[in-house]
Design a protein around this motif. Structure first.
Motif, PDB file in Angstrom:
ATOM      1  N   PHE A   1      55.593 113.951  19.308  1.00 15.93           N
ATOM      2  CA  PHE A   1      55.619 112.885  20.309  1.00 15.93           C
ATOM      3  C   PHE A   1      56.944 112.134  20.260  1.00 15.93           C
ATOM      4  O   PHE A   1      57.557 111.857  21.285  1.00 15.93           O
ATOM      5  N   ASP A   2      57.397 111.804  19.059  1.00 18.51           N
ATOM      6  CA  ASP A   2      58.695 111.170  18.836  1.00 18.51           C
ATOM      7  C   ASP A   2      59.106 111.483  17.408  1.00 18.51           C
ATOM      8  O   ASP A   2      58.425 111.070  16.461  1.00 18.51           O
ATOM      9  N   PRO A   3      60.180 112.204  17.199  1.00 13.37           N
ATOM     10  CA  PRO A   3      60.585 112.603  15.835  1.00 13.37           C
ATOM     11  C   PRO A   3      60.783 111.432  14.883  1.00 13.37           C
ATOM     12  O   PRO A   3      60.587 111.571  13.672  1.00 13.37           O
ATOM     13  N   VAL A   4      61.157 110.266  15.405  1.00  8.45           N
ATOM     14  CA  VAL A   4      61.384 109.099  14.549  1.00  8.45           C
ATOM     15  C   VAL A   4      60.087 108.635  13.890  1.00  8.45           C
ATOM     16  O   VAL A   4      60.101 108.061  12.802  1.00  8.45           O
ATOM     17  N   PHE A   5      58.956 108.902  14.544  1.00 11.99           N
ATOM     18  CA  PHE A   5      57.674 108.478  13.994  1.00 11.99           C
ATOM     19  C   PHE A   5      57.400 109.154  12.648  1.00 11.99           C
ATOM     20  O   PHE A   5      56.609 108.636  11.856  1.00 11.99           O
ATOM     21  N   GLN A   6      58.038 110.294  12.387  1.00 14.87           N
ATOM     22  CA  GLN A   6      57.845 110.994  11.122  1.00 14.87           C
ATOM     23  C   GLN A   6      58.245 110.108   9.946  1.00 14.87           C
ATOM     24  O   GLN A   6      57.664 110.192   8.861  1.00 14.87           O
ATOM     25  N   THR A   7      59.218 109.221  10.170  1.00  8.08           N
ATOM     26  CA  THR A   7      59.642 108.273   9.139  1.00  8.08           C
ATOM     27  C   THR A   7      58.886 106.955   9.245  1.00  8.08           C
ATOM     28  O   THR A   7      58.398 106.427   8.244  1.00  8.08           O
ATOM     29  N   LEU A   8      58.750 106.427  10.455  1.00 12.50           N
ATOM     30  CA  LEU A   8      58.156 105.102  10.639  1.00 12.50           C
ATOM     31  C   LEU A   8      56.730 105.016  10.109  1.00 12.50           C
ATOM     32  O   LEU A   8      56.319 103.990   9.557  1.00 12.50           O
ATOM     33  N   PHE A   9      55.966 106.077  10.265  1.00  9.91           N
ATOM     34  CA  PHE A   9      54.533 105.986   9.983  1.00  9.91           C
ATOM     35  C   PHE A   9      54.090 106.862   8.812  1.00  9.91           C
ATOM     36  O   PHE A   9      52.906 107.091   8.619  1.00  9.91           O
ATOM     37  N   ASN A  10      55.057 107.316   8.033  1.00  6.36           N
ATOM     38  CA  ASN A  10      54.754 107.959   6.758  1.00  6.36           C
ATOM     39  C   ASN A  10      54.457 106.848   5.744  1.00  6.36           C
ATOM     40  O   ASN A  10      55.198 105.863   5.660  1.00  6.36           O
ATOM     41  N   SER A  11      53.392 106.986   4.982  1.00 10.06           N
ATOM     42  CA  SER A  11      53.037 105.933   4.029  1.00 10.06           C
ATOM     43  C   SER A  11      53.728 106.134   2.688  1.00 10.06           C
ATOM     44  O   SER A  11      54.560 105.332   2.279  1.00 10.06           O
TER      45      SER A  11
END
Length: 425
Positions: free
Chosen positions: A74-84
């Motif tokens: 959906f958005d590659p940046v989310f791979q970092t933003l929403f990794n816990s």
């Protein structure tokens, strides 16, 4: 909201039904919040509601959809933003700065959920999941249910900082009783504990093994607010002999004089901030929002101790999984707050779904435990240090999520969870 799918051999239609139900309940928990509410982060241990909604979506996208060759993130940046904390799949965004993520908006976060849901539901409908994919799916559903509980506890902590005492979710408070606390005699002996591999269980719940129990007694119900008030009136927070050294240090440095969210209104009246607003303390309701240190000090004051996790597990393993859970309370119009017993009960009362019960057991690996291979091996094993086990679930736990073998864990100073006390001797 019973989670039906517990094995890798369940029919896809059942798994699809479970997926839809779990995902919708997360959004139901957020429906009373404004975009501003959903962005709040009140401490490092808590996360914004918006982040919970995104992270649980990231889990399915990362561990299920990214394995599909025709899936575009959906958005590659989310791979970092929403990794816990999954360091093996990327560098997570700093935990203490999640409240700074005003972008993406709540609206875009919900769009993200809808997009991932469409892909996952298409995958489930195709009926071609491997056994490993099904295991990941079921783990993801239980993972999301854990975050549903965190949505409730974290937004409550955030809203409690507002002097307006805002209401997260309306609900009624049950009038009930705190029957005389009695003791159940429990035999000792060698007893098997831990998950047996049938149905779903988190990795830390197994392997099943023998534990030696000494003869003991368990209190018939959790400690009530009225009983805890007596501890406070007897200068419990001012008596160092009752406290572990680190607990006494916390009392002094944090200024603890009552459970979290309690406020002294004068003339002996106490109120507590709840998910349904500020309320007068009900002496019959189970006390909650106490740390391990407070639970331990209360037990010493009462001439008792905290139970071991194997004592609670063996006492509850044959009991029905019934109680006040988040979805059942909401559906019935009750507040998301520990409710007193409607009437006196025989046996072990409120073993599930009232308050998480602190145990004296440190969160460590069972004999023979090995974390799973790959990134999902980071799920529980690396937290087996400086934590204590809690059992039984709470009013913030969704139904269908618990088992008698379920091991929750938090540091000894944690208070924002719905954690309470059951005594043992």
């Amino acid at each position: 909201m019973t989670l039906l799918t517990e094995t890798a051999t369940e029919r896809p239609a059942t798994l699809l039904d479970d997926y839809r139900r779990v995902r919708r309940f997360s959004e139901r928990l957020a429906e009373t919040l404004s975009p501003e509410d959903a962005t709040l982060q009140s401490m490092t241990s808590a996360s914004p509601t918006k982040w919970h909604l995104a992270h649980t979506t990231w889990f399915f996208e990362t561990f299920l959809l990214r394995e599909s060759i025709d899936y575009a993130p959906f958005d590659p940046v989310f791979q970092t933003l929403f990794n816990s904390y999954y360091n093996t799949v990327g560098v997570p965004y700093p935990r203490d700065k999640r409240g700074l993520l005003s972008r993406p908006s709540l609206e875009m976060t919900l769009d993200y959920r809808r997009s991932v849901d469409e892909h996952v539901e298409r995958l489930l409908s195709a009926d071609d999941l491997s056994d490993e994919q099904r295991r990941v799916m079921v783990l993801g559903l239980h993972h999301e249910q854990q975050h549903q509980e965190l949505i409730v506890t974290d937004i409550k902590h955030a809203l409690a900082h507002n002097p307006l005492d805002p209401i997260y979710r309306e609900g009624a408070f049950r009038l009930g009783v705190a029957p005389k606390l009695e003791w159940l005699e429990r035999d000792g002996g060698v007893r098997p504990i831990g998950h047996d591999g049938e149905g779903f269980g988190f990795d830390c719940e197994g392997p099943r093994h023998d534990a030696l129990l000494r003869p003991h007694r368990l209190a018939t119900r959790p400690v009530s607010c009225g009983e805890y008030l007596e501890f406070m009136k007897d200068r419990g927070y001012e008596t160092p002999q009752l406290w572990l050294s680190d607990g006494w240090h916390a009392v002094q440095t944090e200024g603890w004089r009552a459970p979290l969210y309690w406020r002294d209104e004068g003339d002996g009246e106490w109120t507590a901030f709840t998910a349904a607003g500020r309320q007068t303390i009900d002496p019959a309701a189970p006390v909650c929002h106490v740390s391990y240190f407070e639970a331990d000090a209360y037990a010493r004051w009462a001439g008792a101790r905290l139970p071991l996790e194997e004592e609670l597990e063996t006492a509850t393993e044959s009991l029905p999984m019934e109680g006040d859970f988040a979805d059942t309370l909401i559906d019935a119009g009750w507040a998301l707050h520990p409710q007193p017993l409607a009437a006196a009960e025989r046996g072990l009362a409120q073993p599930f779904g009232a308050v998480w019960e602190w145990t004296a057991s440190p969160f460590t690996a069972y004999p023979g435990y090995r974390p799973p291979d790959g990134a999902l091996g980071e799920y529980n094993g690396k937290f087996m240090c400086n934590q204590f086990v809690l059992r039984g679930g709470s009013v913030a736990t969704p139904s269908g999520h618990l088992r008698a073998t379920y091991r929750n864990f938090f540091p000894a100073t944690a208070r924002w969870q719905f954690s309470g006390v059951r005594l043992a001797r």
